[in-house]
Structures are given as C-alpha cells and as structure tokens.
Write a protein that holds these residues in place. Structure first.
Motif, PDB file in Angstrom:
ATOM      1  N   CYS A   1       0.825  -1.210   0.000  1.00  0.00           N
ATOM      2  CA  CYS A   1       0.000   0.000   0.000  1.00  0.00           C
ATOM      3  C   CYS A   1       0.856   1.256   0.000  1.00  0.00           C
ATOM      4  O   CYS A   1       1.975   1.260   0.534  1.00  0.00           O
ATOM      5  N   PRO A   2       0.338   2.341  -0.555  1.00  0.00           N
ATOM      6  CA  PRO A   2       1.096   3.591  -0.571  1.00  0.00           C
ATOM      7  C   PRO A   2       1.218   4.176   0.829  1.00  0.00           C
ATOM      8  O   PRO A   2       0.481   3.805   1.761  1.00  0.00           O
ATOM      9  N   THR A   3       2.141   5.105   0.979  1.00  0.00           N
ATOM     10  CA  THR A   3       2.364   5.776   2.265  1.00  0.00           C
ATOM     11  C   THR A   3       1.063   6.407   2.759  1.00  0.00           C
ATOM     12  O   THR A   3       0.321   7.030   1.997  1.00  0.00           O
ATOM     13  N   GLY A   4       0.796   6.231   4.039  1.00  0.00           N
ATOM     14  CA  GLY A   4      -0.414   6.772   4.629  1.00  0.00           C
ATOM     15  C   GLY A   4      -1.526   5.758   4.760  1.00  0.00           C
ATOM     16  O   GLY A   4      -2.576   6.055   5.332  1.00  0.00           O
ATOM     17  N   PHE A   5      -1.302   4.519   4.260  1.00  0.00           N
ATOM     18  CA  PHE A   5      -2.313   3.469   4.320  1.00  0.00           C
ATOM     19  C   PHE A   5      -1.790   2.248   5.070  1.00  0.00           C
ATOM     20  O   PHE A   5      -0.578   2.006   5.127  1.00  0.00           O
ATOM     21  N   ILE A   6      -2.712   1.475   5.602  1.00  0.00           N
ATOM     22  CA  ILE A   6      -2.413   0.179   6.200  1.00  0.00           C
ATOM     23  C   ILE A   6      -2.874  -0.902   5.237  1.00  0.00           C
ATOM     24  O   ILE A   6      -3.973  -0.821   4.671  1.00  0.00           O
ATOM     25  N   ASP A   7      -2.055  -1.906   5.031  1.00  0.00           N
ATOM     26  CA  ASP A   7      -2.416  -3.025   4.161  1.00  0.00           C
ATOM     27  C   ASP A   7      -3.271  -3.998   4.975  1.00  0.00           C
ATOM     28  O   ASP A   7      -2.790  -4.627   5.914  1.00  0.00           O
ATOM     29  N   SER A   8      -4.564  -4.091   4.601  1.00  0.00           N
ATOM     30  CA  SER A   8      -5.449  -4.979   5.358  1.00  0.00           C
ATOM     31  C   SER A   8      -5.594  -6.349   4.708  1.00  0.00           C
ATOM     32  O   SER A   8      -6.484  -7.124   5.072  1.00  0.00           O
ATOM     33  N   GLY A   9      -4.746  -6.643   3.740  1.00  0.00           N
ATOM     34  CA  GLY A   9      -4.731  -7.979   3.163  1.00  0.00           C
ATOM     35  C   GLY A   9      -5.328  -8.041   1.780  1.00  0.00           C
ATOM     36  O   GLY A   9      -5.791  -7.066   1.207  1.00  0.00           O
ATOM     37  N   GLU A  10      -5.325  -9.250   1.219  1.00  0.00           N
ATOM     38  CA  GLU A  10      -5.733  -9.479  -0.160  1.00  0.00           C
ATOM     39  C   GLU A  10      -7.211  -9.170  -0.361  1.00  0.00           C
ATOM     40  O   GLU A  10      -8.062  -9.535   0.454  1.00  0.00           O
ATOM     41  N   ASP A  11      -7.511  -8.497  -1.458  1.00  0.00           N
ATOM     42  CA  ASP A  11      -8.899  -8.196  -1.793  1.00  0.00           C
ATOM     43  C   ASP A  11      -9.631  -9.489  -2.140  1.00  0.00           C
ATOM     44  O   ASP A  11      -9.060 -10.399  -2.760  1.00  0.00           O
ATOM     45  N   SER A  12     -10.920  -9.566  -1.762  1.00  0.00           N
ATOM     46  CA  SER A  12     -11.681 -10.805  -1.959  1.00  0.00           C
ATOM     47  C   SER A  12     -12.006 -11.084  -3.417  1.00  0.00           C
ATOM     48  O   SER A  12     -12.292 -12.226  -3.782  1.00  0.00           O
ATOM     49  N   LEU A  13     -11.944 -10.058  -4.273  1.00  0.00           N
ATOM     50  CA  LEU A  13     -12.343 -10.232  -5.667  1.00  0.00           C
ATOM     51  C   LEU A  13     -11.217 -10.054  -6.669  1.00  0.00           C
ATOM     52  O   LEU A  13     -11.297 -10.561  -7.789  1.00  0.00           O
ATOM     53  N   GLY A  14     -10.185  -9.304  -6.319  1.00  0.00           N
ATOM     54  CA  GLY A  14      -9.178  -8.957  -7.311  1.00  0.00           C
ATOM     55  C   GLY A  14      -7.784  -9.407  -6.942  1.00  0.00           C
ATOM     56  O   GLY A  14      -7.561 -10.061  -5.914  1.00  0.00           O
ATOM     57  N   PRO A  15      -6.814  -9.022  -7.755  1.00  0.00           N
ATOM     58  CA  PRO A  15      -5.428  -9.451  -7.530  1.00  0.00           C
ATOM     59  C   PRO A  15      -4.687  -8.620  -6.490  1.00  0.00           C
ATOM     60  O   PRO A  15      -3.617  -9.022  -6.025  1.00  0.00           O
ATOM     61  N   GLY A  16      -5.257  -7.450  -6.132  1.00  0.00           N
ATOM     62  CA  GLY A  16      -4.533  -6.551  -5.247  1.00  0.00           C
ATOM     63  C   GLY A  16      -4.920  -6.682  -3.782  1.00  0.00           C
ATOM     64  O   GLY A  16      -5.603  -7.628  -3.372  1.00  0.00           O
ATOM     65  N   ASP A  17      -4.477  -5.716  -3.001  1.00  0.00           N
ATOM     66  CA  ASP A  17      -4.786  -5.661  -1.572  1.00  0.00           C
ATOM     67  C   ASP A  17      -5.742  -4.509  -1.295  1.00  0.00           C
ATOM     68  O   ASP A  17      -5.849  -3.567  -2.097  1.00  0.00           O
ATOM     69  N   ASP A  18      -6.432  -4.577  -0.178  1.00  0.00           N
ATOM     70  CA  ASP A  18      -7.285  -3.471   0.279  1.00  0.00           C
ATOM     71  C   ASP A  18      -6.480  -2.616   1.248  1.00  0.00           C
ATOM     72  O   ASP A  18      -5.992  -3.114   2.274  1.00  0.00           O
ATOM     73  N   CYS A  19      -6.329  -1.349   0.920  1.00  0.00           N
ATOM     74  CA  CYS A  19      -5.523  -0.421   1.706  1.00  0.00           C
ATOM     75  C   CYS A  19      -6.449   0.570   2.401  1.00  0.00           C
ATOM     76  O   CYS A  19      -7.332   1.148   1.751  1.00  0.00           O
ATOM     77  N   VAL A  20      -6.251   0.789   3.696  1.00  0.00           N
ATOM     78  CA  VAL A  20      -7.195   1.591   4.465  1.00  0.00           C
ATOM     79  C   VAL A  20      -6.458   2.350   5.560  1.00  0.00           C
ATOM     80  O   VAL A  20      -5.398   1.926   6.030  1.00  0.00           O
ATOM     81  N   GLN A  21      -7.030   3.468   5.954  1.00  0.00           N
ATOM     82  CA  GLN A  21      -6.483   4.241   7.084  1.00  0.00           C
ATOM     83  C   GLN A  21      -7.553   5.208   7.562  1.00  0.00           C
ATOM     84  O   GLN A  21      -8.501   5.513   6.824  1.00  0.00           O
ATOM     85  N   ASN A  22      -7.406   5.677   8.791  1.00  0.00           N
ATOM     86  CA  ASN A  22      -8.289   6.700   9.345  1.00  0.00           C
ATOM     87  C   ASN A  22      -7.495   7.941   9.697  1.00  0.00           C
ATOM     88  O   ASN A  22      -6.306   7.863  10.045  1.00  0.00           O
ATOM     89  N   THR A  23      -8.171   9.090   9.623  1.00  0.00           N
ATOM     90  CA  THR A  23      -7.564  10.295  10.176  1.00  0.00           C
ATOM     91  C   THR A  23      -7.532  10.181  11.694  1.00  0.00           C
ATOM     92  O   THR A  23      -8.288   9.405  12.283  1.00  0.00           O
ATOM     93  N   PRO A  24      -6.688  10.960  12.365  1.00  0.00           N
ATOM     94  CA  PRO A  24      -6.866  11.132  13.799  1.00  0.00           C
ATOM     95  C   PRO A  24      -8.291  11.630  14.063  1.00  0.00           C
ATOM     96  O   PRO A  24      -8.896  12.285  13.216  1.00  0.00           O
ATOM     97  N   ALA A  25      -8.828  11.313  15.238  1.00  0.00           N
ATOM     98  CA  ALA A  25     -10.236  11.605  15.524  1.00  0.00           C
ATOM     99  C   ALA A  25     -10.387  12.898  16.320  1.00  0.00           C
ATOM    100  O   ALA A  25      -9.548  13.244  17.149  1.00  0.00           O
ATOM    101  N   THR A  26     -11.479  13.611  16.058  1.00  0.00           N
ATOM    102  CA  THR A  26     -11.842  14.782  16.845  1.00  0.00           C
ATOM    103  C   THR A  26     -12.918  14.376  17.847  1.00  0.00           C
ATOM    104  O   THR A  26     -13.943  13.798  17.472  1.00  0.00           O
ATOM    105  N   LEU A  27     -12.678  14.660  19.115  1.00  0.00           N
ATOM    106  CA  LEU A  27     -13.623  14.310  20.169  1.00  0.00           C
ATOM    107  C   LEU A  27     -14.866  15.185  20.072  1.00  0.00           C
ATOM    108  O   LEU A  27     -14.779  16.409  20.073  1.00  0.00           O
TER     109      LEU A  27
END
Length: 369
Positions: A213-239
């Motif tokens: 995954c590109p910088t700023g993302f977490i690699d959450s593993g192989e995509d269920s349908l395609g050849p790639g991975d699902d990359c995900v991240q969250n912003t810091p949270a505002t209370l």
C-alpha cells in the motif's frame, strides 16, 4: 350586610378589570419572548449551516462554539482502529444499508464537493443496539447506543491515487462513531463519541504477501475479488463528546463530508451549539475528481454490524443535501446491489424518496419499523 356585599362585588369587579387590562401587556411580553427564541433558533440554524461550509485552516482536528465561526485547533485523538465493512450480497430488502439504500445522485457531468446528512423528523426512537450480523462474522462494536452516522462516497474507479492499477477503486467514509478502539495498537474502547474520515484504496496493486500500500495506508490484506490488496487508514479523531451520545439525540446531529481537489477533505459534525471537524489531504483518494453519489444514514458501529432500533413505532426522515455545482434536481438512486457502499445496516425499512433541486439540492426519504 348589603353594604359589605356591595363592597366585595365592587372589589372583585375592580380586580377583574385590572386583570383584563393587564392581558394585552402579558400577551405582548410573551410574543416578544417567543420572537427572541425564534430568532435564536434561526441564528443557530444559520450558524450550523455556515460551519459545514467553512473549511478548517489546516489538516488536523478543530472545534467551534456558537456564535463563533472560527475553527480553533484542538488536540486530536489517535487514529482509531475502527473498520467499516464492504457490502456483501444478502437479504438487503429487510434492512437499510449493505447496498440497499437511497443515494443522492449528482446530475450528469457534476461532481459533489460536499454532502450533508441530517434527520429532519425523528419519531418514536427510544433505544438502539448494535448487533452482529452472521454474514460479516458478527463483527463490530456491539451494545446499547453503539451506532455510526456515515456519509459515504461512491466507489471511484480511475482515481489518480490508484497509481494506474486498473482494478483499484477509491472510497471515502465520513464517520461519527459513538465508540472506537483507542488506537491502531490498542483494542481498548474509548467509550467516547468521535468524528473522523476512513479512506480506502480497494484492490490496489498485485498481492505479494507484503505491504504494497502507498504511504499513509495500512495493508489490510488481499482483496476478496481482485489481484490486489485493500488499503485503508483513518484520520486522527476529533472528540465530539465524552461518553456515548444516546440515540435519542439523533435529531440534533448533522454530519457532512467534503472533498477539495489539491486541498483537504473534512468530516464535520454539528451538535446543538457545537461544531467539530477532522481533515485529511485529498491526494490520499483524489475523491474530489470522481465523487458523483452520496449515501447517508445511521448504521451499526463498524464491522458490518446492524443498528437495531426499539421494536416498534420508529419513523425517521433522512435528508441528504449536496453541493455539486448545479441547481438541477438530483436523482434518488433506487436501492440495488450497486448502490450504497457500506456494509453496516439498520433494521428499518425504506419508504419513498423525493428529490429537490435549487440552491441546495437534496433528496429526502423515510424509513420505519
């Protein structure tokens, strides 16, 4: 005796006359109070609208209190390990969400830069509980007053953030959650209400067992349908609130998401006289270049969970307004397997939907149990 009686009658008559003569003044005073209260309601409504349109000065976490329209930077909570679920095929007709939802569709050639969701009418809501769904492994944050508000974009095929991978799609969620994991490294729950953005690159690259995954993302593993991975991240949270906002406050909450090409994307929530926002750079998803549909609703809290409302008597009106550079009427995109992008659901059933154009185009629909 007759003299005394006359005196009492006269006194009573004078008191009645005084009372009647005071009525116009009392009515005028009450009318003045009502007018002031109405002016305050209108001013607060206008202020909330302004805060959803006002961009924070930088990336980070910000807060404002009525009547100030100045975003004041506040300390962010760590990016939570909150995860939504991608929609799966299941009995969508029984619930709202998981691909079965009315969606705001921008006119052809228009792009959404801001979508705002609210609940103009909420009736009969006394309780809510997030429950697990077997199709999603009974995941999520479960229990009473565990819910999310979500403004979700369409899946954007062709995003520049996908770096040319033809199967990759970008997706963005603007989330208010009543409870999140403390951080990416701790599963302990905050028990607080927070707002943040979850951003995705789905089916990115070619899976090779390592982090692709590109910088700023977490690699959450192989995509269920395609050849790639699902990359995900969250912003810091505002209370937004210490503790979990009860579901009975639903009508007081408005959530918006915005995307700005070359700038920042923001998740903003207003609650009574308070406003909160969290931002991230648009380049992570390039959503501003391909945002054509917007979904909004109240759902379970992460992991494909379902928000179950009290057993009967619930009626909610959902409004999704958007800025798309057009005054033309949007489309109530009808529920189908291709519309709505979150896996979370609620246990209500969809009613009818209407679309209205003008200065602030919107769709409005009902859901009941």
């Amino acid at each position: 005796m007759k003299l005394q009686m006359r005196f009492f009658v006269r006194a009573a008559s004078m008191a009645a006359l005084v009372s009647i003569s005071c009525l116009p003044a009392i009515v005028k005073a009450q009318a003045a109070v009502d007018a002031v209260e109405q002016q305050d309601i209108q001013a607060r409504t206008a202020w909330r609208e302004t805060m959803h349109q006002t961009v924070a000065p930088a990336r980070g976490c910000f807060h404002a209190t009525y009547p100030s329209t100045f975003w004041e930077e506040v300390e962010c909570a760590p990016a939570p390990a909150w995860r939504s679920a991608l929609p799966l095929a299941r009995n969508r007709e029984q619930v709202v969400g998981n691909g079965h939802d009315y969606v705001f569709g921008a006119p052809a050639g228009s792009l959404i830069s801001l979508a705002k969701g609210s609940f103009p009418t909420v009736k009969g809501v006394t309780s809510e509980k997030s429950v697990g769904v077997a199709a999603f492994g009974d995941g999520g944050i479960l229990g009473t007053n565990e819910y999310t508000l979500q403004v979700n974009t369409n899946f954007y095929l062709g995003s520049a953030a996908c770096a040319g991978y033809k199967n990759c799609v970008a997706w963005q969620q603007y989330v208010l959650s009543t409870n999140t994991p403390v951080s990416l490294t701790s599963a302990k729950l905050t028990r607080d209400t927070e707002v943040f953005i979850e951003y995705w690159l789905i089916d990115y690259g070619v899976h090779n067992g390592r982090n692709i995954c590109p910088t700023g993302f977490i690699d959450s593993g192989e995509d269920s349908l395609g050849p790639g991975d699902d990359c995900v991240q969250n912003t810091p949270a505002t209370l937004v609130a210490k503790g979990q906002l009860p579901i009975t406050d639903l009508a007081s909450l408005t959530l918006s998401g915005s995307a700005s090409a070359g700038g920042t994307d923001a998740a903003t929530v207003t609650y009574d006289g308070e406003a909160y926002t969290a931002t991230v750079v648009n380049s992570y998803t390039d959503m501003a270049s391909g945002w054509t549909q917007a979904e909004f609703n109240v759902f379970g809290n992460a992991g494909g969970s379902e928000a179950d409302f009290n057993s009967s008597g619930v009626s909610i009106t959902v409004k999704v307004a958007a800025t798309d550079g057009s005054s033309a009427s949007p489309t109530c995109v009808a529920p189908s397997k291709d519309d709505g992008t979150t896996g979370e659901t609620n246990n209500l059933k969809l009613g009818s939907c209407t679309a209205t154009g003008g200065r602030a185009p919107y769709i409005e629909f009902t859901e009941t149990n």
